[in-house]
Design an enzyme around this catalytic site. Structure first.
Site, PDB file in Angstrom:
ATOM      1  N   LYS A  19       2.865  34.100  31.284  1.00 26.99           N
ATOM      2  CA  LYS A  19       1.550  33.501  31.087  1.00 26.99           C
ATOM      3  C   LYS A  19       0.459  34.454  31.563  1.00 26.99           C
ATOM      4  CE  LYS A  19      -0.830  29.141  32.250  1.00 26.99           C
ATOM      5  NZ  LYS A  19      -0.638  27.842  32.949  1.00 26.99           N
TER       6      LYS A  19
ATOM      7  N   SER B 292      -2.200  24.289  30.225  1.00 25.65           N
ATOM      8  CA  SER B 292      -2.719  25.613  29.959  1.00 25.65           C
ATOM      9  C   SER B 292      -1.653  26.630  29.589  1.00 25.65           C
ATOM     10  CB  SER B 292      -3.488  26.111  31.179  1.00 25.65           C
ATOM     11  OG  SER B 292      -2.634  26.203  32.312  1.00 25.65           O
TER      12      SER B 292
ATOM     13  N   SER C 109       0.292  21.444  33.291  1.00 29.66           N
ATOM     14  CA  SER C 109       0.172  22.617  32.417  1.00 29.66           C
ATOM     15  C   SER C 109       1.486  23.205  31.945  1.00 29.66           C
ATOM     16  CB  SER C 109      -0.643  23.708  33.120  1.00 29.66           C
ATOM     17  OG  SER C 109      -1.998  23.352  33.174  1.00 29.66           O
TER      18      SER C 109
END
Length: 473
Positions: free
Chosen positions: A83, A158, A182
Protein backbone atom coordinates in the site's frame (compact mmCIF):
# COMPACT_ATOMS: atom_id res chain seq x y z
CA UNK A 1 -1.92 -24.33 -16.63
CA UNK A 2 -2.68 -21.12 -18.54
CA UNK A 3 -1.46 -17.69 -17.44
CA UNK A 4 -4.81 -16.61 -15.97
CA UNK A 5 -5.25 -19.75 -13.89
CA UNK A 6 -1.70 -19.33 -12.61
CA UNK A 7 -2.31 -15.68 -11.68
CA UNK A 8 -5.33 -16.68 -9.57
CA UNK A 9 -3.66 -19.64 -7.91
CA UNK A 10 -3.47 -19.20 -4.11
CA UNK A 11 -0.18 -17.78 -2.91
CA UNK A 12 0.65 -20.88 -0.88
CA UNK A 13 0.08 -23.10 -3.90
CA UNK A 14 2.39 -20.87 -5.94
CA UNK A 15 5.02 -21.22 -3.21
CA UNK A 16 4.64 -25.01 -3.38
CA UNK A 17 5.10 -25.01 -7.16
CA UNK A 18 8.22 -22.86 -6.79
CA UNK A 19 9.69 -25.26 -4.25
CA UNK A 20 8.92 -28.16 -6.59
CA UNK A 21 10.61 -26.20 -9.40
CA UNK A 22 7.49 -26.48 -11.53
CA UNK A 23 7.57 -22.71 -11.99
CA UNK A 24 10.18 -20.10 -11.22
CA UNK A 25 9.85 -16.78 -9.36
CA UNK A 26 10.90 -15.04 -12.59
CA UNK A 27 8.13 -16.69 -14.62
CA UNK A 28 5.54 -15.74 -12.02
CA UNK A 29 6.77 -12.16 -11.79
CA UNK A 30 6.86 -11.74 -15.57
CA UNK A 31 3.30 -13.06 -15.77
CA UNK A 32 1.98 -10.61 -13.20
CA UNK A 33 3.83 -7.66 -14.72
CA UNK A 34 2.30 -8.52 -18.09
CA UNK A 35 -1.16 -8.54 -16.55
CA UNK A 36 -0.50 -5.23 -14.80
CA UNK A 37 0.60 -3.67 -18.08
CA UNK A 38 -2.62 -4.80 -19.79
CA UNK A 39 -5.20 -4.24 -17.06
CA UNK A 40 -4.02 -1.62 -14.61
CA UNK A 41 -4.85 1.41 -16.76
CA UNK A 42 -8.53 0.49 -16.56
CA UNK A 43 -8.35 -0.54 -12.90
CA UNK A 44 -6.19 2.12 -11.22
CA UNK A 45 -4.88 -0.42 -8.71
CA UNK A 46 -1.16 0.41 -8.84
CA UNK A 47 0.22 3.93 -8.61
CA UNK A 48 3.83 2.76 -8.99
CA UNK A 49 4.87 -0.45 -10.75
CA UNK A 50 8.32 -1.59 -9.63
CA UNK A 51 8.97 -3.63 -12.77
CA UNK A 52 12.76 -3.24 -12.90
CA UNK A 53 13.26 -3.98 -9.20
CA UNK A 54 10.77 -6.87 -9.22
CA UNK A 55 12.38 -8.55 -12.23
CA UNK A 56 15.86 -8.22 -10.75
CA UNK A 57 14.66 -9.66 -7.44
CA UNK A 58 12.79 -12.51 -9.14
CA UNK A 59 15.80 -13.34 -11.29
CA UNK A 60 18.05 -13.48 -8.23
CA UNK A 61 15.55 -15.70 -6.43
CA UNK A 62 15.32 -18.01 -9.44
CA UNK A 63 19.09 -18.37 -9.47
CA UNK A 64 19.14 -18.95 -5.71
CA UNK A 65 16.50 -21.67 -6.07
CA UNK A 66 18.65 -23.55 -8.56
CA UNK A 67 21.58 -23.86 -6.16
CA UNK A 68 19.86 -23.66 -2.74
CA UNK A 69 16.50 -25.46 -2.96
CA UNK A 70 16.28 -26.18 0.77
CA UNK A 71 15.44 -24.02 3.77
CA UNK A 72 13.51 -21.40 1.82
CA UNK A 73 11.40 -18.69 3.50
CA UNK A 74 7.67 -19.51 3.64
CA UNK A 75 6.46 -17.44 0.68
CA UNK A 76 9.67 -17.54 -1.35
CA UNK A 77 9.18 -16.13 -4.84
CA UNK A 78 5.52 -15.19 -4.31
CA UNK A 79 4.47 -11.72 -5.46
CA UNK A 80 2.96 -9.09 -3.19
CA UNK A 81 1.72 -5.51 -3.47
CA UNK A 82 2.41 -2.80 -0.86
CA UNK A 83 0.00 0.00 0.00
CA UNK A 84 1.25 3.49 -0.85
CA UNK A 85 1.17 4.51 2.81
CA UNK A 86 4.12 2.20 3.56
CA UNK A 87 7.62 3.24 2.42
CA UNK A 88 9.69 1.00 0.16
CA UNK A 89 13.29 2.17 -0.07
CA UNK A 90 14.12 3.88 -3.36
CA UNK A 91 10.48 4.04 -4.50
CA UNK A 92 8.05 6.96 -4.45
CA UNK A 93 5.66 7.05 -1.48
CA UNK A 94 2.95 9.62 -2.19
CA UNK A 95 0.24 8.82 0.40
CA UNK A 96 -2.36 9.56 -2.27
CA UNK A 97 -1.03 13.12 -2.77
CA UNK A 98 -0.24 14.01 -6.37
CA UNK A 99 2.27 16.68 -5.34
CA UNK A 100 4.27 14.03 -3.43
CA UNK A 101 4.77 11.63 -6.34
CA UNK A 102 8.49 12.49 -6.51
CA UNK A 103 8.97 11.82 -2.80
CA UNK A 104 11.37 8.86 -2.74
CA UNK A 105 11.46 6.77 0.42
CA UNK A 106 14.83 6.56 2.14
CA UNK A 107 14.06 3.34 4.01
CA UNK A 108 11.87 0.25 4.05
CA UNK A 109 8.97 0.21 6.45
CA UNK A 110 9.40 -2.53 9.06
CA UNK A 111 6.71 -4.70 7.49
CA UNK A 112 8.29 -4.28 4.04
CA UNK A 113 11.44 -5.77 5.54
CA UNK A 114 9.30 -8.64 6.83
CA UNK A 115 7.97 -9.25 3.32
CA UNK A 116 11.51 -9.35 1.98
CA UNK A 117 12.61 -11.74 4.74
CA UNK A 118 9.74 -14.04 3.76
CA UNK A 119 11.19 -14.20 0.23
CA UNK A 120 8.41 -12.23 -1.45
CA UNK A 121 8.76 -10.20 -4.65
CA UNK A 122 7.25 -6.70 -4.38
CA UNK A 123 5.47 -5.74 -7.61
CA UNK A 124 4.63 -2.15 -6.74
CA UNK A 125 2.74 0.37 -4.64
CA UNK A 126 -1.04 0.25 -4.66
CA UNK A 127 -3.50 3.14 -4.59
CA UNK A 128 -4.88 4.52 -1.35
CA UNK A 129 -7.33 7.23 -0.54
CA UNK A 130 -5.46 10.44 0.24
CA UNK A 131 -3.69 9.94 3.60
CA UNK A 132 -5.73 6.77 4.02
CA UNK A 133 -8.67 8.76 5.34
CA UNK A 134 -11.64 7.62 3.22
CA UNK A 135 -13.40 4.30 2.45
CA UNK A 136 -13.12 4.77 -1.31
CA UNK A 137 -9.94 5.25 -3.34
CA UNK A 138 -10.26 8.36 -5.53
CA UNK A 139 -7.42 10.73 -4.62
CA UNK A 140 -7.29 13.84 -6.84
CA UNK A 141 -4.70 13.70 -9.60
CA UNK A 142 -4.79 9.89 -9.81
CA UNK A 143 -7.12 7.59 -11.71
CA UNK A 144 -9.74 6.25 -9.31
CA UNK A 145 -9.27 2.66 -8.22
CA UNK A 146 -12.11 0.54 -9.60
CA UNK A 147 -13.71 -2.72 -8.60
CA UNK A 148 -12.75 -5.49 -11.04
CA UNK A 149 -16.13 -7.16 -10.51
CA UNK A 150 -17.86 -4.05 -11.87
CA UNK A 151 -15.69 -1.15 -12.97
CA UNK A 152 -18.42 1.39 -12.20
CA UNK A 153 -18.03 0.64 -8.48
CA UNK A 154 -15.39 1.32 -5.86
CA UNK A 155 -13.10 -1.40 -4.48
CA UNK A 156 -13.38 0.39 -1.14
CA UNK A 157 -10.65 2.17 0.76
CA UNK A 158 -8.28 3.06 1.95
CA UNK A 159 -6.60 -0.21 0.87
CA UNK A 160 -8.67 -0.14 -2.31
CA UNK A 161 -5.77 -0.42 -4.73
CA UNK A 162 -4.43 -3.55 -3.06
CA UNK A 163 -7.86 -5.17 -3.02
CA UNK A 164 -8.48 -4.30 -6.69
CA UNK A 165 -5.07 -5.68 -7.68
CA UNK A 166 -5.59 -8.93 -5.82
CA UNK A 167 -9.17 -9.46 -7.01
CA UNK A 168 -8.05 -8.85 -10.61
CA UNK A 169 -5.12 -11.26 -10.45
CA UNK A 170 -2.45 -8.55 -10.54
CA UNK A 171 -0.58 -10.01 -7.52
CA UNK A 172 -0.71 -13.16 -5.45
CA UNK A 173 -1.43 -11.43 -2.13
CA UNK A 174 -1.69 -7.86 -0.83
CA UNK A 175 -0.59 -5.84 2.18
CA UNK A 176 -2.85 -3.12 3.52
CA UNK A 177 -3.76 -1.32 6.71
CA UNK A 178 -6.91 -0.74 8.74
CA UNK A 179 -7.64 2.26 10.94
CA UNK A 180 -11.43 2.19 10.63
CA UNK A 181 -12.21 -0.60 8.19
CA UNK A 182 -9.56 0.08 5.54
CA UNK A 183 -8.75 -3.63 5.09
CA UNK A 184 -12.11 -5.15 5.88
CA UNK A 185 -14.04 -2.74 3.63
CA UNK A 186 -11.99 -3.42 0.48
CA UNK A 187 -12.18 -7.18 1.21
CA UNK A 188 -15.97 -6.82 1.48
CA UNK A 189 -16.18 -4.87 -1.78
CA UNK A 190 -13.88 -7.19 -3.76
CA UNK A 191 -14.72 -10.70 -2.53
CA UNK A 192 -11.53 -11.23 -0.51
CA UNK A 193 -10.40 -12.17 2.99
CA UNK A 194 -9.19 -9.16 4.98
CA UNK A 195 -7.81 -9.31 8.51
CA UNK A 196 -7.61 -6.45 10.98
CA UNK A 197 -5.26 -8.09 13.43
CA UNK A 198 -5.35 -7.56 17.17
CA UNK A 199 -3.66 -4.47 18.56
CA UNK A 200 0.04 -5.14 19.07
CA UNK A 201 0.19 -8.05 16.63
CA UNK A 202 2.02 -6.14 13.86
CA UNK A 203 4.69 -3.54 14.60
CA UNK A 204 4.54 0.03 13.29
CA UNK A 205 8.34 0.35 13.45
CA UNK A 206 10.39 2.32 12.69
CA UNK A 207 7.92 5.24 12.96
CA UNK A 208 5.56 6.24 15.74
CA UNK A 209 1.89 5.23 15.64
CA UNK A 210 -0.24 8.36 15.68
CA UNK A 211 -3.67 6.82 16.08
CA UNK A 212 -3.47 5.56 19.68
CA UNK A 213 -3.68 1.94 18.60
CA UNK A 214 -6.63 2.35 16.22
CA UNK A 215 -4.69 1.32 13.11
CA UNK A 216 -2.88 -1.90 12.19
CA UNK A 217 -1.12 -3.22 9.09
CA UNK A 218 -2.35 -6.54 7.80
CA UNK A 219 -3.09 -9.00 5.00
CA UNK A 220 -5.55 -9.31 2.12
CA UNK A 221 -5.81 -12.78 0.62
CA UNK A 222 -7.97 -14.80 -1.73
CA UNK A 223 -8.09 -17.66 0.75
CA UNK A 224 -8.08 -17.94 4.53
CA UNK A 225 -4.83 -19.91 4.43
CA UNK A 226 -3.07 -17.24 2.35
CA UNK A 227 -4.30 -14.58 4.77
CA UNK A 228 -3.07 -16.56 7.77
CA UNK A 229 0.31 -17.12 6.12
CA UNK A 230 0.81 -13.40 5.44
CA UNK A 231 -0.32 -12.54 8.97
CA UNK A 232 2.38 -14.92 10.24
CA UNK A 233 4.92 -13.06 8.10
CA UNK A 234 3.86 -9.60 9.32
CA UNK A 235 3.46 -10.45 13.00
CA UNK A 236 6.05 -9.83 15.64
CA UNK A 237 7.37 -7.45 18.25
CA UNK A 238 10.04 -4.90 17.40
CA UNK A 239 12.18 -3.51 20.20
CA UNK A 240 10.51 -0.44 21.71
CA UNK A 241 6.97 -1.04 20.42
CA UNK A 242 4.40 0.65 22.71
CA UNK A 243 2.24 -2.50 22.82
CA UNK A 244 2.76 -6.06 21.68
CA UNK A 245 1.49 -9.61 21.80
CA UNK A 246 3.39 -12.89 22.07
CA UNK A 247 3.85 -14.79 18.83
CA UNK A 248 1.09 -17.34 18.24
CA UNK A 249 1.85 -20.95 19.10
CA UNK A 250 1.21 -22.68 16.81
CA UNK A 251 1.46 -20.25 13.91
CA UNK A 252 -1.78 -18.94 12.42
CA UNK A 253 -1.30 -21.08 9.32
CA UNK A 254 -0.54 -24.24 11.27
CA UNK A 255 -3.54 -23.57 13.50
CA UNK A 256 -5.87 -23.97 10.52
CA UNK A 257 -5.18 -27.71 10.52
CA UNK A 258 -7.25 -28.08 13.71
CA UNK A 259 -10.99 -27.32 13.39
CA UNK A 260 -12.32 -25.12 16.18
CA UNK A 261 -14.26 -26.63 19.07
CA UNK A 262 -18.02 -25.91 19.05
CA UNK A 263 -18.27 -22.13 19.39
CA UNK A 264 -20.79 -19.80 20.96
CA UNK A 265 -21.53 -17.18 18.34
CA UNK A 266 -23.55 -13.98 18.51
CA UNK A 267 -24.87 -12.13 15.47
CA UNK A 268 -26.53 -8.79 14.79
CA UNK A 269 -28.06 -7.12 11.76
CA UNK A 270 -28.73 -3.76 13.39
CA UNK A 271 -26.29 -1.16 14.72
CA UNK A 272 -27.83 1.83 16.42
CA UNK A 273 -27.93 4.76 15.92
CA UNK A 274 -27.40 3.86 12.23
CA UNK A 275 -30.19 1.30 12.02
CA UNK A 276 -30.77 -1.96 10.16
CA UNK A 277 -28.22 -3.19 7.64
CA UNK A 278 -29.10 -3.25 3.90
CA UNK A 279 -31.17 -6.33 2.96
CA UNK A 280 -28.46 -7.94 0.82
CA UNK A 281 -25.93 -7.61 3.66
CA UNK A 282 -28.50 -8.87 6.15
CA UNK A 283 -29.07 -11.93 4.00
CA UNK A 284 -25.32 -12.56 3.94
CA UNK A 285 -25.35 -12.63 7.76
CA UNK A 286 -28.32 -15.01 7.88
CA UNK A 287 -26.63 -17.35 5.40
CA UNK A 288 -23.43 -17.32 7.43
CA UNK A 289 -25.36 -18.04 10.63
CA UNK A 290 -27.02 -21.02 8.96
CA UNK A 291 -23.63 -22.29 7.83
CA UNK A 292 -22.04 -22.03 11.28
CA UNK A 293 -24.99 -23.87 12.80
CA UNK A 294 -24.64 -26.59 10.16
CA UNK A 295 -21.00 -26.88 11.25
CA UNK A 296 -22.07 -27.61 14.82
CA UNK A 297 -21.71 -24.18 16.41
CA UNK A 298 -24.47 -22.36 18.29
CA UNK A 299 -25.62 -18.90 17.23
CA UNK A 300 -27.92 -16.37 18.89
CA UNK A 301 -29.08 -12.94 17.84
CA UNK A 302 -27.72 -10.13 20.01
CA UNK A 303 -28.28 -6.40 20.41
CA UNK A 304 -24.96 -4.68 19.81
CA UNK A 305 -24.15 -1.66 22.02
CA UNK A 306 -25.29 1.70 20.68
CA UNK A 307 -22.44 3.40 18.81
CA UNK A 308 -23.53 6.96 19.55
CA UNK A 309 -20.72 7.55 22.04
CA UNK A 310 -18.09 6.19 19.64
CA UNK A 311 -18.73 8.34 16.59
CA UNK A 312 -17.73 11.83 17.75
CA UNK A 313 -14.46 10.92 19.54
CA UNK A 314 -13.44 8.67 16.65
CA UNK A 315 -13.92 11.54 14.18
CA UNK A 316 -12.02 13.92 16.49
CA UNK A 317 -8.99 11.63 16.58
CA UNK A 318 -8.99 11.23 12.79
CA UNK A 319 -9.31 14.99 12.25
CA UNK A 320 -6.40 15.69 14.57
CA UNK A 321 -4.21 13.14 12.84
CA UNK A 322 -4.88 14.78 9.47
CA UNK A 323 -3.89 18.14 10.93
CA UNK A 324 -0.72 16.71 12.44
CA UNK A 325 0.80 14.70 9.57
CA UNK A 326 2.69 17.71 8.24
CA UNK A 327 0.99 17.92 4.84
CA UNK A 328 0.11 21.48 3.75
CA UNK A 329 -3.65 21.94 3.62
CA UNK A 330 -3.39 23.43 0.13
CA UNK A 331 -2.52 20.03 -1.40
CA UNK A 332 -5.31 18.19 0.41
CA UNK A 333 -8.49 17.09 -1.30
CA UNK A 334 -11.78 18.77 -0.39
CA UNK A 335 -12.83 16.37 2.34
CA UNK A 336 -9.44 16.17 4.04
CA UNK A 337 -9.07 19.95 3.88
CA UNK A 338 -12.41 20.38 5.62
CA UNK A 339 -11.43 17.88 8.34
CA UNK A 340 -8.06 19.62 8.68
CA UNK A 341 -9.63 22.99 9.39
CA UNK A 342 -12.14 21.44 11.77
CA UNK A 343 -9.21 20.01 13.72
CA UNK A 344 -7.75 23.49 14.25
CA UNK A 345 -10.75 24.27 16.47
CA UNK A 346 -9.90 21.33 18.73
CA UNK A 347 -7.58 22.04 21.65
CA UNK A 348 -5.35 19.46 23.29
CA UNK A 349 -7.81 18.93 26.12
CA UNK A 350 -10.62 18.07 23.70
CA UNK A 351 -8.33 15.63 21.91
CA UNK A 352 -7.35 13.89 25.15
CA UNK A 353 -10.99 13.68 26.20
CA UNK A 354 -11.78 12.04 22.85
CA UNK A 355 -9.03 9.46 23.38
CA UNK A 356 -10.30 8.74 26.90
CA UNK A 357 -13.85 8.39 25.60
CA UNK A 358 -12.74 5.90 22.94
CA UNK A 359 -11.07 3.85 25.66
CA UNK A 360 -14.26 3.86 27.71
CA UNK A 361 -16.33 2.76 24.71
CA UNK A 362 -13.74 0.11 23.92
CA UNK A 363 -14.17 -1.38 27.38
CA UNK A 364 -17.93 -1.56 26.82
CA UNK A 365 -17.44 -3.29 23.45
CA UNK A 366 -15.00 -5.88 24.84
CA UNK A 367 -17.27 -6.52 27.84
CA UNK A 368 -20.24 -7.07 25.53
CA UNK A 369 -18.29 -9.48 23.31
CA UNK A 370 -16.77 -11.49 26.17
CA UNK A 371 -19.50 -14.19 26.45
CA UNK A 372 -19.07 -15.06 22.77
CA UNK A 373 -16.22 -16.77 20.97
CA UNK A 374 -17.10 -14.93 17.75
CA UNK A 375 -19.54 -12.25 16.63
CA UNK A 376 -20.96 -12.20 13.09
CA UNK A 377 -21.68 -8.64 12.00
CA UNK A 378 -21.93 -6.60 8.82
CA UNK A 379 -18.68 -5.29 7.37
CA UNK A 380 -20.34 -2.20 5.91
CA UNK A 381 -24.00 -1.21 6.19
CA UNK A 382 -24.65 -1.46 2.46
CA UNK A 383 -22.82 -2.70 -0.67
CA UNK A 384 -20.17 -0.77 -2.58
CA UNK A 385 -20.97 2.69 -3.92
CA UNK A 386 -20.30 3.84 -7.46
CA UNK A 387 -16.98 5.52 -8.28
CA UNK A 388 -17.49 9.25 -7.76
CA UNK A 389 -20.94 8.80 -6.21
CA UNK A 390 -20.23 11.19 -3.33
CA UNK A 391 -17.70 13.41 -5.10
CA UNK A 392 -19.94 16.44 -5.53
CA UNK A 393 -21.58 16.35 -2.13
CA UNK A 394 -20.78 18.89 0.56
CA UNK A 395 -18.19 17.71 3.06
CA UNK A 396 -20.60 17.42 6.04
CA UNK A 397 -22.82 15.15 3.95
CA UNK A 398 -19.85 13.03 2.86
CA UNK A 399 -18.86 12.59 6.50
CA UNK A 400 -22.39 11.54 7.41
CA UNK A 401 -22.47 9.07 4.50
CA UNK A 402 -19.10 7.61 5.47
CA UNK A 403 -20.15 7.14 9.10
CA UNK A 404 -23.41 5.49 8.07
CA UNK A 405 -21.60 3.13 5.66
CA UNK A 406 -18.58 1.95 7.65
CA UNK A 407 -20.18 1.95 11.13
CA UNK A 408 -19.60 -1.77 11.91
CA UNK A 409 -15.80 -1.46 11.58
CA UNK A 410 -14.50 1.32 13.91
CA UNK A 411 -15.70 -0.25 17.20
CA UNK A 412 -13.01 -2.90 16.85
CA UNK A 413 -10.29 -0.44 15.92
CA UNK A 414 -11.17 1.22 19.22
CA UNK A 415 -11.24 -2.04 21.19
CA UNK A 416 -8.19 -3.55 19.51
CA UNK A 417 -10.03 -6.83 18.88
CA UNK A 418 -9.24 -8.87 15.77
CA UNK A 419 -11.83 -8.72 13.00
CA UNK A 420 -11.93 -10.64 9.74
CA UNK A 421 -13.96 -9.93 6.59
CA UNK A 422 -14.91 -12.92 4.42
CA UNK A 423 -16.94 -13.15 1.19
CA UNK A 424 -20.59 -14.18 1.21
CA UNK A 425 -22.18 -13.67 -2.21
CA UNK A 426 -22.93 -10.76 -4.52
CA UNK A 427 -25.38 -7.89 -4.84
CA UNK A 428 -27.64 -7.18 -7.82
CA UNK A 429 -24.81 -5.27 -9.56
CA UNK A 430 -22.47 -8.25 -9.45
CA UNK A 431 -20.35 -6.67 -6.70
CA UNK A 432 -19.30 -8.89 -3.78
CA UNK A 433 -20.64 -8.59 -0.27
CA UNK A 434 -19.45 -10.32 2.88
CA UNK A 435 -19.61 -10.56 6.64
CA UNK A 436 -17.36 -9.59 9.51
CA UNK A 437 -16.18 -12.10 12.11
CA UNK A 438 -15.05 -10.47 15.36
CA UNK A 439 -13.02 -12.31 17.99
CA UNK A 440 -11.97 -11.91 21.56
CA UNK A 441 -8.84 -9.83 22.25
CA UNK A 442 -5.70 -11.37 20.72
CA UNK A 443 -7.66 -14.36 19.35
CA UNK A 444 -7.13 -14.20 15.60
CA UNK A 445 -6.67 -17.98 15.64
CA UNK A 446 -10.34 -18.73 16.36
CA UNK A 447 -11.51 -16.33 13.66
CA UNK A 448 -9.21 -17.89 11.08
CA UNK A 449 -10.19 -21.43 12.07
CA UNK A 450 -13.92 -20.64 11.77
CA UNK A 451 -13.37 -18.82 8.48
CA UNK A 452 -11.47 -21.83 7.14
CA UNK A 453 -14.43 -24.06 8.05
CA UNK A 454 -16.82 -21.71 6.27
CA UNK A 455 -14.54 -21.56 3.24
CA UNK A 456 -14.39 -25.34 3.03
CA UNK A 457 -18.18 -25.58 3.25
CA UNK A 458 -18.77 -22.75 0.78
CA UNK A 459 -15.63 -22.19 -1.35
CA UNK A 460 -15.19 -18.74 -2.86
CA UNK A 461 -11.61 -18.43 -4.17
CA UNK A 462 -12.42 -20.14 -7.50
CA UNK A 463 -14.63 -17.17 -8.45
CA UNK A 464 -12.99 -14.40 -10.44
CA UNK A 465 -14.27 -11.31 -12.26
CA UNK A 466 -14.82 -11.46 -16.00
CA UNK A 467 -12.72 -8.29 -16.40
CA UNK A 468 -9.69 -10.15 -15.07
CA UNK A 469 -10.28 -13.39 -16.95
CA UNK A 470 -8.29 -12.19 -19.95
CA UNK A 471 -5.41 -14.16 -21.38
CA UNK A 472 -2.37 -12.76 -23.11
CA UNK A 473 -3.13 -12.01 -26.73
Amino acid sequence: MNSVDLAFLPALEQARLIRAKEISPLELTEGYLSRIERLNSALGAYVTVMAEQALADAKAKTEHLASNPDDLPPLFGVTVSVKDLNPVEGVACAYGIKAACDRIASHDDYIVGKLRQAGMVILGKTATSQLGSLPYTEPPGFPPARNPWNLDYTPGGSSGGGAAALAAGLCAISQGSDGGGSLRGPAFCCGLVGMKAARGRVSFAPVGERLNGLAVNGPLGRTVADTAALLDVLSGYELGDPYWLPNPNPSFLTGLKTPPRPLRIGYATRLDPIGEVDPVCRQAIYETVQQVEDLGHTAEQVTFPNLEDLIEPFVVVWECVLAEVGVPWIVMEKMNRWLYWRAWRINSGAYLRAVAKLQQVARQVVRFCQPYDVLILPVYMHPAIRVGEWKNLRSPQILKNVINWVAPCPPFNASGQPALAIPQGFDANGVPVGVQLVGRPADEATLLALAAQLEQANPWSHQRPAFADQRDS
